[in-house]
Design a protein around this motif. Sequence first.
Motif, PDB file in Angstrom:
ATOM      1  N   ILE A 188       0.808  -1.206   0.000  1.00  0.00           N
ATOM      2  CA  ILE A 188       0.000   0.000   0.000  1.00  0.00           C
ATOM      3  C   ILE A 188       0.843   1.258   0.000  1.00  0.00           C
ATOM      4  CG2 ILE A 188      -0.191   0.253   2.490  1.00  0.00           C
ATOM      5  CD1 ILE A 188      -2.992   0.627  -0.122  1.00  0.00           C
ATOM      6  N   SER A 189       2.085   1.173   0.477  1.00  0.00           N
ATOM      7  CA  SER A 189       2.941   2.361   0.506  1.00  0.00           C
ATOM      8  C   SER A 189       3.586   2.643  -0.835  1.00  0.00           C
ATOM      9  CB  SER A 189       4.031   2.194   1.569  1.00  0.00           C
ATOM     10  OG  SER A 189       4.819   1.054   1.284  1.00  0.00           O
ATOM     11  N   PRO A 225      -0.249  -1.707   9.285  1.00  0.00           N
ATOM     12  CA  PRO A 225       0.032  -0.889  10.487  1.00  0.00           C
ATOM     13  C   PRO A 225       0.917   0.317  10.188  1.00  0.00           C
ATOM     14  CG  PRO A 225       0.248  -3.231  10.970  1.00  0.00           C
ATOM     15  CD  PRO A 225       0.063  -3.126   9.489  1.00  0.00           C
ATOM     16  N   ASP A 226       1.877   0.155   9.274  1.00  0.00           N
ATOM     17  CA  ASP A 226       2.762   1.269   8.934  1.00  0.00           C
ATOM     18  C   ASP A 226       1.989   2.385   8.245  1.00  0.00           C
ATOM     19  OD1 ASP A 226       5.469   2.502   8.409  1.00  0.00           O
ATOM     20  OD2 ASP A 226       4.804   2.174   6.336  1.00  0.00           O
ATOM     21  N   ALA A 227       1.091   2.001   7.310  1.00  0.00           N
ATOM     22  CA  ALA A 227       0.296   3.012   6.604  1.00  0.00           C
ATOM     23  C   ALA A 227      -0.659   3.714   7.559  1.00  0.00           C
ATOM     24  CB  ALA A 227      -0.468   2.362   5.457  1.00  0.00           C
ATOM     25  N   SER A 228      -1.238   2.979   8.492  1.00  0.00           N
ATOM     26  CA  SER A 228      -2.150   3.590   9.466  1.00  0.00           C
ATOM     27  C   SER A 228      -1.418   4.597  10.344  1.00  0.00           C
ATOM     28  CB  SER A 228      -2.787   2.501  10.327  1.00  0.00           C
ATOM     29  OG  SER A 228      -3.568   1.623   9.547  1.00  0.00           O
ATOM     30  N   ALA A 229      -0.159   4.269  10.689  1.00  0.00           N
ATOM     31  CA  ALA A 229       0.611   5.175  11.535  1.00  0.00           C
ATOM     32  C   ALA A 229       1.038   6.427  10.786  1.00  0.00           C
ATOM     33  CB  ALA A 229       1.833   4.450  12.088  1.00  0.00           C
ATOM     34  N   ARG A 279      -2.365  17.215   2.701  1.00  0.00           N
ATOM     35  CA  ARG A 279      -2.699  16.351   1.569  1.00  0.00           C
ATOM     36  C   ARG A 279      -2.729  14.866   1.930  1.00  0.00           C
ATOM     37  NH1 ARG A 279       0.576  20.297  -1.110  1.00  0.00           N
ATOM     38  NH2 ARG A 279      -0.660  21.453  -2.650  1.00  0.00           N
ATOM     39  N   GLY A 280      -2.317  14.515   3.122  1.00  0.00           N
ATOM     40  CA  GLY A 280      -2.243  13.111   3.490  1.00  0.00           C
ATOM     41  C   GLY A 280      -0.884  12.538   3.128  1.00  0.00           C
ATOM     42  N   SER A 281      -0.513  11.445   3.793  1.00  0.00           N
ATOM     43  CA  SER A 281       0.810  10.855   3.578  1.00  0.00           C
ATOM     44  C   SER A 281       0.764   9.488   2.927  1.00  0.00           C
ATOM     45  CB  SER A 281       1.554  10.739   4.920  1.00  0.00           C
ATOM     46  OG  SER A 281       1.695  12.003   5.530  1.00  0.00           O
ATOM     47  N   VAL A 282      -0.425   8.917   2.760  1.00  0.00           N
ATOM     48  CA  VAL A 282      -0.533   7.540   2.265  1.00  0.00           C
ATOM     49  C   VAL A 282      -1.300   7.535   0.945  1.00  0.00           C
ATOM     50  CG1 VAL A 282      -1.394   5.217   2.727  1.00  0.00           C
ATOM     51  CG2 VAL A 282      -0.462   6.592   4.590  1.00  0.00           C
ATOM     52  N   TYR A 283      -0.658   7.021  -0.074  1.00  0.00           N
ATOM     53  CA  TYR A 283      -1.321   6.850  -1.380  1.00  0.00           C
ATOM     54  C   TYR A 283      -2.112   5.556  -1.352  1.00  0.00           C
ATOM     55  CZ  TYR A 283      -1.898   5.884  -6.343  1.00  0.00           C
ATOM     56  OH  TYR A 283      -2.416   5.583  -7.582  1.00  0.00           O
ATOM     57  N   ASP A 284      -3.374   5.622  -1.769  1.00  0.00           N
ATOM     58  CA  ASP A 284      -4.229   4.436  -1.804  1.00  0.00           C
ATOM     59  C   ASP A 284      -5.020   4.440  -3.099  1.00  0.00           C
ATOM     60  OD1 ASP A 284      -6.544   2.642  -1.383  1.00  0.00           O
ATOM     61  OD2 ASP A 284      -5.738   2.470   0.644  1.00  0.00           O
ATOM     62  N   PRO A 285      -4.765   3.454  -3.991  1.00  0.00           N
ATOM     63  CA  PRO A 285      -5.435   3.452  -5.295  1.00  0.00           C
ATOM     64  C   PRO A 285      -6.906   3.074  -5.231  1.00  0.00           C
ATOM     65  CG  PRO A 285      -4.107   1.484  -5.062  1.00  0.00           C
ATOM     66  CD  PRO A 285      -3.834   2.320  -3.840  1.00  0.00           C
ATOM     67  N   LEU A 322      -5.142   9.054   0.942  1.00  0.00           N
ATOM     68  CA  LEU A 322      -6.042   9.101   2.087  1.00  0.00           C
ATOM     69  C   LEU A 322      -5.779  10.406   2.821  1.00  0.00           C
ATOM     70  CD1 LEU A 322      -5.588   5.450   3.415  1.00  0.00           C
ATOM     71  CD2 LEU A 322      -7.363   6.292   1.881  1.00  0.00           C
ATOM     72  N   CYS A 323      -6.837  11.035   3.306  1.00  0.00           N
ATOM     73  CA  CYS A 323      -6.656  12.323   3.958  1.00  0.00           C
ATOM     74  C   CYS A 323      -5.949  12.151   5.302  1.00  0.00           C
ATOM     75  CB  CYS A 323      -8.001  13.022   4.142  1.00  0.00           C
ATOM     76  SG  CYS A 323      -8.989  12.348   5.501  1.00  0.00           S
ATOM     77  N   GLY A 324      -5.457  13.239   5.835  1.00  0.00           N
ATOM     78  CA  GLY A 324      -4.725  13.209   7.102  1.00  0.00           C
ATOM     79  C   GLY A 324      -5.567  13.606   8.298  1.00  0.00           C
ATOM     80  N   GLU A 325      -6.899  13.627   8.146  1.00  0.00           N
ATOM     81  CA  GLU A 325      -7.782  13.983   9.260  1.00  0.00           C
ATOM     82  C   GLU A 325      -7.940  12.780  10.192  1.00  0.00           C
ATOM     83  OE1 GLU A 325      -8.787  17.070   9.447  1.00  0.00           O
ATOM     84  OE2 GLU A 325      -8.053  17.628   7.455  1.00  0.00           O
ATOM     85  N   GLU A 326      -7.750  13.008  11.471  1.00  0.00           N
ATOM     86  CA  GLU A 326      -7.804  11.895  12.429  1.00  0.00           C
ATOM     87  C   GLU A 326      -9.206  11.320  12.563  1.00  0.00           C
ATOM     88  OE1 GLU A 326      -6.238  13.350  16.071  1.00  0.00           O
ATOM     89  OE2 GLU A 326      -4.195  13.624  15.288  1.00  0.00           O
TER      90      GLU A 326
END
Length: 280
Positions: A85-86, A133-137, A145-151, A165-169
């Motif tokens: 996913i990363s 777990p790494d992507a969730s963290a 803009r978010g830190s995780v790309y998710d297709p 994915l957005c960075g909103e908690e």
Amino acid sequence: MGRLRAKSDYEDIRNARILENQERLASLGLKKTVSELRSIVSSAKSAKIQERKCRHTLPRISLPLRRSDRLKQISLDSTPVHDLISYRRSNRLKGKVVQSLKFESKEVGEKIKKRPANAPLVEIDDFDHRLSPDASARRCNSKGRGSVYDPVYGICCHFCRQKKLCGEEDCKRCGNLDMDEPCIGKTDCSVCHSSNGVFCRACLKVRYGEEMEEVIENKKWMCPHCVEKKGTNPYWICNSSLCLKKRKMAPTGLAIYRAREMGYESVAHLLMDELKRANR
């Protein structure tokens, strides 16, 4: 007469010396050697010319074409999606069957309610998509803009075109991958509900001078395209590279620095003022 006679004597002496030299070369056997050397040199030159001509007529050696594994029909790595996913790889390369995003319309009484653009319907076949777990963290490391790309669950911003994915908690869609929940880190136009009205927090602030919290509270918020179409704010346009190219205008690039130096709130305010001055 004296001059002519002197010239004639010189030519006679010269011719006699030439004959003498030729006879000496013949007695030593060098005359034949010189002629042989000349013939060798001339034959070498002709052979080189012939070789140059042959180079153009020789068939070219065909080398194997460089083709991708997809064209070679080689099976790709079947690593689970949550482990990759990363990495920014399409689902086609991951060997997974994921249908494209589409909007769903639901009938509510006699009216038809269109699914919002920040909550597009995703149909997934035969595999469980979840975050590692790494992507969730890392997801909330960048709120802009978010830190995780998710297709699959990532929603593409109209300006930066980052499918993250957005960075909103508190976002249930990006945090829990609940597709029935809207993404609170992406906007949705109340008029068109299209991808033209989807912006991430950073692009909304830098390019248009609006805050995400104010947009979420405003249930009648309109994207720049709909504002321009309705004419409620003259010269207010979308300054994404896609829209500017359609207008035959050059993309602005990192114009936010120039806009702030000149006292403008965003790039859109700078362009609006420039268009006003151009049409005066």
